[in-house]
Scaffold this active site. Structure first.
Site, PDB file in Angstrom:
ATOM      1  N   HIS A 253       0.813  -1.218   0.000  1.00 18.09           N
ATOM      2  CA  HIS A 253       0.000   0.000   0.000  1.00 18.09           C
ATOM      3  C   HIS A 253       0.850   1.273   0.000  1.00 18.09           C
ATOM      4  CE1 HIS A 253      -0.179  -0.637   4.670  1.00 18.09           C
ATOM      5  NE2 HIS A 253       0.970  -0.158   4.301  1.00 18.09           N
ATOM      6  N   ASN A 254       0.345   2.254  -0.754  1.00 18.41           N
ATOM      7  CA  ASN A 254       0.909   3.615  -0.829  1.00 18.41           C
ATOM      8  C   ASN A 254       2.240   3.697  -1.572  1.00 18.41           C
ATOM      9  OD1 ASN A 254      -1.245   4.371   0.922  1.00 18.41           O
ATOM     10  ND2 ASN A 254       0.032   3.909   2.701  1.00 18.41           N
TER      11      ASN A 254
END
Length: 332
Positions: A253-254
């Site tokens: 994620h991210n």
């Protein structure tokens, strides 16, 4: 970036109602005293995206520059970081910043905790009669598919996903919480847009961190077979233009990957790391989270990267070091 249509915001909330409730276990006595009743908090956002009607969080000194310029009305943080926040920002200091952030995020987006199966999907040809598709491909509502896109067998495309023109989606692919630009190839068995591996450990239970972000894959890119790309927690997981991922690559994620990158098989990139443009990563390399890898970097296969790497570097080994030093060590 496109506007995120994947999760419905249940806000706004009065600030005391958002902070003092059964979910957080806080009250004015064990929390932050009296909070203003007339303030409505519209959303929770990252430090750099937050507006004066939002709440944010700040948990690491790595992000002090972003903290100094945040426009958020309030920030969940800890005492040691208060000095970096603007004077006007209301500081909510706790020992476990990420736990309270997760509890607040869940109130805004209660549907973001789990990736439940969607049983309202329909066969693709009920809505897309001109799309070339294999057998048993299902799509959700509000899906957009561009011209000349071809889709394989046993594909699941969840609601609100956007697929551009001239894309190729292999068989047994799952797409959710995702934007694909034009000319993107997603090969067989890839999973894009699932929730990330984010939780806050505790003695009683691991508290799942909500993932309200999405995945954005820019044009002319390719995602290899069996690869997994997790959606962002509060923001976007980004794959740049003309970037190629080999088979069985994991993007957490991210993560932000730049343009013209080549990432070989079984590479893992941990959450919130930024990869520059024209980066080459050899097979089975691992890159720790919250790092910055510069432009034109080359990382040898099997390496373990645990610190930032400047532009134009060539590194190898564990921990990854400048390749000349690595060769010298191997010869000695």
């Amino acid at each position: 970036m496109p506007k995120n249509p994947f999760f419905k915001n249940k806000g706004p909330f009065k600030l005391p109602n958002l902070i003092y409730n059964k979910k957080t276990g806080l009250n004015p006595e064990n929390g932050f005293g009296s909070l203003p009743e007339d303030v409505l908090i519209s959303d929770i956002k990252n430090l750099n995206d937050a507006t004066k009607s939002d709440i944010t969080f700040f948990h690491s000194v790595k992000y002090k520059e972003l903290a100094q310029s945040t426009k958020a009305f309030a920030c969940i943080t800890k005492e040691s970081l208060v000095q970096y926040l603007p004077t006007k920002c209301r500081k909510l200091c706790v020992d476990n910043v990420l736990l309270l952030t997760a509890q607040v995020t869940e109130q805004f987006y209660p549907d973001s905790i789990t990736d439940d199966n969607n049983y309202e999907l329909k066969p693709i040809h009920e809505n897309f009669k001109d799309i070339i598709s294999g057998q048993n491909t299902l799509v959700g509502p509000n899906v957009k598919i561009g011209n000349n896109t071809k889709i394989g067998h046993n594909v699941i495309i969840e609601q609100n996903v956007t697929i551009g023109n001239n894309c190729h989606i292999g068989s047994n692919v799952i797409l959710r919480n995702t934007f694909l630009e034009d000319n993107v190839h997603v090969l067989d068995t890839a999973i894009v847009g699932k929730k990330g591996f984010g939780f806050i450990p505790s003695k009683r239970m691991n508290y799942r961190y909500p993932h309200i972000g999405y995945v954005h894959i820019k044009k002319n890119s390719e995602i290899g077979s069996g690869s997994t790309i997790d959606r962002g927690s509060l923001s976007v997981t980004l794959i740049g233009e003309n970037t190629y991922l080999d088979n069985q690559v994991h993007i957490a994620h991210n993560v932000k990957i730049g343009d013209n990158c080549i990432i070989a098989g079984q590479v893992g990139i941990a959450g919130s790391t930024t990869i520059g443009n024209s980066v080459m990563i050899g097979g089975q390399a691992g890159i720790s989270g919250h790092l910055k890898i510069g432009n034109n970097v080359q990382i040898g296969g099997g390496s373990g990267v645990i610190k930032n790497i400047p532009d134009n570097s060539k590194v190898m080994g564990y921990p990854a070091t400048e390749i000349r030093n690595f060769i010298k060590e191997m010869k000695s």
